[in-house]
Motif scaffolding. Structure first.
Motif, PDB file in Angstrom:
ATOM      1  N   ALA A   1       0.817  -1.212   0.000  1.00  0.00           N
ATOM      2  CA  ALA A   1       0.000   0.000   0.000  1.00  0.00           C
ATOM      3  C   ALA A   1       0.852   1.265   0.000  1.00  0.00           C
ATOM      4  CB  ALA A   1      -0.939   0.013   1.201  1.00  0.00           C
ATOM      5  N   ASP A   2       2.164   1.124   0.288  1.00  0.00           N
ATOM      6  CA  ASP A   2       3.056   2.273   0.343  1.00  0.00           C
ATOM      7  C   ASP A   2       3.961   2.392  -0.868  1.00  0.00           C
ATOM      8  OD1 ASP A   2       2.207   3.227   2.895  1.00  0.00           O
ATOM      9  OD2 ASP A   2       3.287   1.568   3.817  1.00  0.00           O
ATOM     10  N   PHE A   3       3.788   1.478  -1.856  1.00  0.00           N
ATOM     11  CA  PHE A   3       4.504   1.664  -3.114  1.00  0.00           C
ATOM     12  C   PHE A   3       3.997   2.957  -3.757  1.00  0.00           C
ATOM     13  CE2 PHE A   3       5.461  -3.090  -4.202  1.00  0.00           C
ATOM     14  CZ  PHE A   3       6.184  -3.204  -3.030  1.00  0.00           C
TER      15      PHE A   3
ATOM     16  N   PRO B   1       0.379   3.147  -4.888  1.00  0.00           N
ATOM     17  CA  PRO B   1       0.009   1.938  -4.136  1.00  0.00           C
ATOM     18  C   PRO B   1      -0.351   0.801  -5.086  1.00  0.00           C
ATOM     19  CG  PRO B   1      -0.972   3.879  -3.140  1.00  0.00           C
ATOM     20  CD  PRO B   1      -0.360   4.339  -4.438  1.00  0.00           C
ATOM     21  N   LEU B   2       0.109  -0.391  -4.735  1.00  0.00           N
ATOM     22  CA  LEU B   2       0.058  -1.522  -5.660  1.00  0.00           C
ATOM     23  C   LEU B   2      -1.246  -2.312  -5.562  1.00  0.00           C
ATOM     24  CD1 LEU B   2       1.627  -3.324  -7.711  1.00  0.00           C
ATOM     25  CD2 LEU B   2       2.469  -4.611  -5.729  1.00  0.00           C
ATOM     26  N   THR B   3      -1.910  -2.497  -6.699  1.00  0.00           N
ATOM     27  CA  THR B   3      -3.004  -3.464  -6.807  1.00  0.00           C
ATOM     28  C   THR B   3      -2.382  -4.852  -6.790  1.00  0.00           C
ATOM     29  OG1 THR B   3      -4.434  -1.978  -8.064  1.00  0.00           O
ATOM     30  CG2 THR B   3      -4.832  -4.340  -8.297  1.00  0.00           C
TER      31      THR B   3
ATOM     32  N   ASP C   1      -4.118   2.036  -6.570  1.00  0.00           N
ATOM     33  CA  ASP C   1      -3.959   2.998  -7.666  1.00  0.00           C
ATOM     34  C   ASP C   1      -3.189   2.482  -8.862  1.00  0.00           C
ATOM     35  OD1 ASP C   1      -5.328   4.748  -6.091  1.00  0.00           O
ATOM     36  OD2 ASP C   1      -3.575   5.924  -5.471  1.00  0.00           O
ATOM     37  N   SER C   2      -2.374   1.439  -8.719  1.00  0.00           N
ATOM     38  CA  SER C   2      -1.540   0.992  -9.843  1.00  0.00           C
ATOM     39  C   SER C   2      -2.342   0.339 -10.958  1.00  0.00           C
ATOM     40  CB  SER C   2      -0.447   0.031  -9.357  1.00  0.00           C
ATOM     41  OG  SER C   2      -1.016  -1.205  -8.974  1.00  0.00           O
TER      42      SER C   2
END
Length: 315
Positions: free
Chosen positions: A266-268, A271-273, A312-313
């Motif tokens: 979630a902090d990428f 944020p990574l799906t 968001d990704s």
């Protein structure tokens, strides 16, 4: 134990039942015995119990490596579940057929009641064979009548992730796959291929679970790629850095999905799906299945569902 029995005003057999967590003890009696144990500083003697019952209340854990996030998370989950059930845990590493046979022999010599084999070690465990009397549960393996099997629904998770990208309008989805000898990687690749049935299916780019291998794969993605599904979150992180190096925006130019839902996903940025594995449930099921096997229950296969977590990704 005799001192505890005298202090609590019960028989030695009742104290034994309390120590072994038998349900055949009245709650008020159990509380009185536990209070006496606390007052006297009584602790069960594991070695003596093993001599009496034939069980050591110790289980083994066989891994090929602890450097991967999946194995590390599973170690924590198994350790927590074992502690809850009153088992001590012995961890051994094995990287080949001879090594895993030696690992099984060491565990057998230490008198463990059974063992759990994690992820990448399961393929060599199937061929090595455990010593007679050593109960086994393997994590991520095809069903096998010789031992219990527990695993995540890797194929279903990959299918859902790929369909999510297709439903967003992408013509096809590229794949950064895991190692060829990994059961989980192969299952995730099957799910990706199943979702693309009837569509253009690119040749997978293969990594080794590390972010560095994901970066190398991401640097080889053609410029016209608009969506990529990565077999784990570390490789997805590497892919995202490679795309940023190439000046490509996520998700405006290309969507990225991972697998595992590690704590930092979630902090990428963005944020990574990703597909969430329930490591806690896997660890609990593995220990429960091993406890059942130690108790004489027949082996069975159990599958833990996965869940797509949209961020968001790739919306």
């Amino acid at each position: 134990m005799a001192d505890v029995a005298a202090r609590a005003g019960v028989s030695g057999q009742t104290v034994s039942r309390v120590v072994n967590d038998s349900p055949r003890v009245d709650p008020s009696t159990r509380a009185r015995v536990e209070a006496a144990m606390a007052e006297l500083g009584y602790r069960p003697h594991r070695a003596a119990r093993a001599l009496r019952t034939g069980r050591s209340q110790t289980i083994g854990l066989v891994v090929s490596t602890l450097s991967t996030v999946g194995n590390f998370r599973m170690l924590q989950a198994v350790a927590d579940a074992a502690e809850t059930r009153g088992y001590a845990l012995t961890v051994v590493t094995a990287r080949g057929a001879a090594s895993i046979a030696e690992a099984f022999d060491r565990l057998h010599e230490q008198g463990v009641d059974g063992a759990i084999v994690l992820n990448e070690a399961t393929a060599i465990a199937r061929d090595a064979g455990a010593p007679a009397g050593l109960r086994l549960v393997v994590v991520d393996s095809p069903a096998d009548d010789r031992f219990g099997v527990v695993g995540s629904d890797h194929e279903g998770g990959a299918l859902t992730a790929t369909r999510h990208l297709l439903d967003a309008g992408h013509h096809t989805v590229w794949h950064v796959a895991g190692p060829e000898d990994s059961f989980a990687a192969a299952a995730r690749e099957r799910g990706w291929r199943a979702a693309l049935e009837g569509r253009q299916t690119p040749e997978p780019l293969r990594g080794d679970w590390t972010a560095a291998s994901g970066h190398a794969a991401g640097a080889r993605l053609p410029r016209d790629v608009t969506a990529v599904f990565c077999a784990n979150d570390q490789m997805a992180l590497g892919v995202m850095r490679a795309l940023a190096d190439a000046g490509r925006r996520i998700p405006e130019d290309i969507a990225v999905v991972g697998f595992d839902d590690v704590a930092d996903a979630a902090d990428f940025r963005p944020p990574l799906t990703t597909v969430r594995q329930d490591f806690d449930a896997l660890g609990e099921l593995a220990v429960a299945a091993l406890a059942d096997a130690i108790g004489g229950e027949p082996p069975r296969a159990q599958l833990v569902p996965t869940r797509l977590v949209v961020r968001d990704s790739a919306r």
